[in-house]
Write an enzyme that holds these catalytic residues in place. Structure first.
Site, short mmCIF file in Angstrom:
data_model
loop_
_atom_site.label_atom_id
_atom_site.label_comp_id
_atom_site.label_asym_id
_atom_site.label_seq_id
_atom_site.Cartn_x
_atom_site.Cartn_y
_atom_site.Cartn_z
NE ARG A 101 3.43 17.76 -32.18
CZ ARG A 101 2.55 17.37 -31.28
NH1 ARG A 101 1.40 16.84 -31.66
NH2 ARG A 101 2.79 17.53 -29.99
CD GLU A 157 6.53 27.04 -19.47
OE1 GLU A 157 6.41 27.44 -20.63
OE2 GLU A 157 5.77 26.19 -18.95
#
Length: 674
Positions: free
Chosen positions: A314, A221
């Site tokens: 999660r 990125e």
């Protein structure tokens, strides 16, 4: 329990409801504080718990707290906490209904979710299909792009280093950020400023990711400086109902890992906040998500623009700050949703009351670039009045095999300033003796004007590091030094440790590589005079109390008519002392040894910490230049490159790949150039 505010009855017909499968026994496939957190949540819901552990963790707190426990294997994560077959086999043998993965390890591993489904065991988390949609950063970017939501410019998953890859990075423009496509938590990330550093960074990220998550894939990125790291907590059930639990600000990071988190995010425009929360819910609904998850964003205050970063499928380390401002127990809801319950939380009724802040206490040395630390915890005390999630106890050993997190201190208040004051008190009351840690760093951080002002970005640690990692003032240092030396000098009847039985005593003290000669002289009425750098201090010990395993004492002492209490411990020549209102100090008594790497000979390259040798790049006879990478160490899931400290020729290589070494082990010897 932390409360269940904002509940309602959903209009869900009986025909729409799946059969609720109540859990009798849950296996917690993790370790440390998160395993303890889940075990306690199971106990609150009257569910039996099974702990798993490696041979390194046989005496750990989570093993002691669980109703049952099973050893998975050797300390390496691949042999224990990442061993899916062994975990599933243990769960079946023990009649487990469900597995809670915690965070890290297998928490975002779709193969684990699939294995649970094949064996009729409930995976407490999303389905493998939902996980695959976003757990891979590559797939998550593609999905969010398809929803016309903003993502950071970059590349999808790569599997090998190539000229084309280099050209693509150059097209994006340096600096770039290399990230593991699997997992999270800051593991497997490198900022690359120049093309010359690209290959080494690529290889390091791939190794770290493979070691931590079993997947060496990488995405790239554009690196955004001066951005804030914001995230939104979501909860979703099997029936399409999804809510957000508001936002958190996680911008205070070192090594791309969070160390301070808060909710709500300060100085965030209301419109941006609402858009963040709406986007998070939209993504979760799009993939039919269920359970607890977090959608992360980078936010540019300058342009008032946010970008999707990733979705963590999660429980987050920092879930506690959300629990304190909403009154919602996220872990209990994970268990209930996995059983098949409908989510009975109405979005409009979910509060964000007051303010909550979390600090992560880690075994590391901030003054040496947050290098991980190992050792025995001689004494650990949690704060008295604020929440503390911890997985350790006095006598535990911090090893090289796992991450450095020791505990999380979480404080709340009616507003930021009250929460921050409560946090300052809680950190002052937290005592961790025997292993290097970041407690002093955290105390300075949350007391600083820049932190109190709000709106810090992800570069705050780099900009403020000198201030936040500064040593104790000379005055506080000397008070703590006097307290410890007065307690270990020659009056054996009233002092906790026998000293040298002559008067005066001359001590050579080493503090962070600096040597001091200190004289202690016992006078009348158990009073002592201490001379440090020519300055005299008068002290008297009033009482001594053993508080931990005979190694740590609580000392009531007066120094220059200032009376206070300290905790003091001795391990060989090492001394640890802590005062709630003063701070903490570690020092060595006797001759000054190899206390810091910089003090060693320039002919010797030594390990700065206990570690595993990951790669060796040189051989005897090689000519090297200053700054050249000689080898790579791995400790606590993080890699460290060891470089030549001068030009020269390799005289000897004393280690090999895969070897475990202690701190200050001689790794490589240098000779002068021929």
């Amino acid at each position: 329990m932390y409360g269940q505010k904002g509940r309602l009855t959903l209009n869900v017909s009986k025909g729409d409801l799946m059969e609720i499968r109540r859990f009798n026994k849950v296996l917690v496939a993790n370790r440390g504080e998160i395993a303890v957190r889940v075990i306690n949540a199971c106990r609150d819901l009257h569910i039996s718990s099974v702990a798993v552990y490696s041979t390194e963790d046989a005496l750990s707190l989570h093993v002691q707290l669980a109703d049952e426990a099973v050893c998975l294997g050797a300390p390496e994560a691949s042999d224990s906490y990442l061993n899916i077959d062994r975990i599933i086999r243990s769960a079946k043998e023990l009649g487990v209904d469900a597995i809670h993965p915690g965070y890290g390890f297998l928490a975002e591993n779709a193969a684990m979710a699939d294995a649970c489904e094949r064996n009729d065991i409930v995976f407490i988390g999303p389905t493998a299909l939902s996980m695959k949609a976003v757990a891979s950063k590559q797939h998550a970017r593609q999905l969010v792009d398809s929803l016309s939501l903003p993502t950071i410019p970059g590349l999808n998953r790569l599997v090998s280093y190539s000229d084309e890859f280099v050209a693509q990075c150059e097209a994006i423009g340096f600096p770039v950020l290399l990230k593991a496509t699997a997992g999270g938590g800051g593991v497997g990330m490198r900022i690359v400023e120049h093309g010359d550093d690209l290959q080494a960074a690529f290889e390091a990220v791939s190794r770290e990711s493979q070691q931590a998550f079993g997947d060496g894939g990488i995405i790239v990125e554009k690196y955004l400086a001066n951005a804030r790291h914001l995230e939104v907590q979501v909860l979703a059930d099997h029936y399409g109902h999804c809510v957000h639990l508001h936002e958190r600000d996680c911008s205070i990071q070192r090594r791309r890992q969070k160390i301070v988190e808060e909710s709500p995010a300060r100085l965030l425009p209301a419109g941006i906040k609402q858009s963040l929360c709406d986007t998070a819910v939209a993504i979760a609904k799009h993939i039919n998500y269920r359970g607890a998850g977090t959608v992360e964003f980078l936010y540019s205050p300058e342009h008032q623009q946010f970008y999707f970063l990733e979705m963590n499928t999660r429980l987050q380390v920092e879930h506690g700050v959300t629990e304190l401002v909403t009154g919602i127990d996220i872990v209990q809801w994970q268990l209930r949703l996995a059983e098949g319950e409908a989510l009975t939380l109405a979005q409009a009724n979910i509060p964000q009351n007051g303010h909550a802040i979390e600090c992560r206490i880690c075994a590391e040395n901030p003054s040496k670039g947050f290098i991980p630390a190992i050792g025995t915890i001689e004494y650990w005390a949690a704060p008295k009045y604020q929440r503390c999630d911890s997985g350790v106890q006095s006598g535990d050993r911090i090893s090289i095999y796992y991450d450095s997190l020791v505990a999380k201190v979480i404080a709340c208040g009616n507003d930021f300033f009250e929460a921050n004051r409560n946090l300052q008190t809680a950190l002052n009351q937290s005592v961790l003796l025997g292993v290097d840690n970041n407690l002093s760093y955290l105390r300075k951080l949350i007391s600083s004007d820049s932190w109190r002002g709000g709106g810090l970005d992800t570069q705050a640690v780099e900009r403020n590091h000198a201030l936040w990692s500064s040593p104790l003032s000379v005055g506080d240092r000397d008070y703590l030094l006097c307290s410890a030396l007065a307690a270990i000098s020659d009056n054996a009847e009233s002092q906790p440790w026998p000293g040298q039985h002559y008067n005066p005593q001359i001590w050579q003290v080493s503090i962070a590589g600096m040597s001091l000669d200190v004289e202690t002289r016992t006078g009348l009425n158990d009073r002592q005079t201490l001379v440090i750098d020519g300055q005299s201090f008068e002290s008297k010990v009033f009482s001594v109390e053993t508080v931990e395993r005979g190694l740590v004492k609580r000392v009531d002492i007066e120094v220059n008519q200032h009376r206070f209490r300290v905790l003091c411990g001795v391990r060989g020549s090492e001394v640890f002392v802590h005062g709630d209102t003063i701070g903490a100090l570690n020092f060595t008594l006797g001759s000054v040894g190899q206390s810091v790497v910089e003090e060693l000979s320039s002919d010797v390259i030594s390990s700065p910490m206990p570690a595993k040798i990951i790669a060796v790049s040189v051989s005897a006879g090689d000519q090297v230049i200053k700054g050249q990478v000689l080898l790579i160490l791995e400790s606590m899931k993080m890699e460290t490159s060891i470089v030549a400290n001068r030009d020269g020729v390799i005289a000897a290589v004393n280690i090999s790949e895969g070897e475990l070494v202690e701190a200050y082990t001689t790794l490589i010897e240098l000779a002068e150039e021929k």
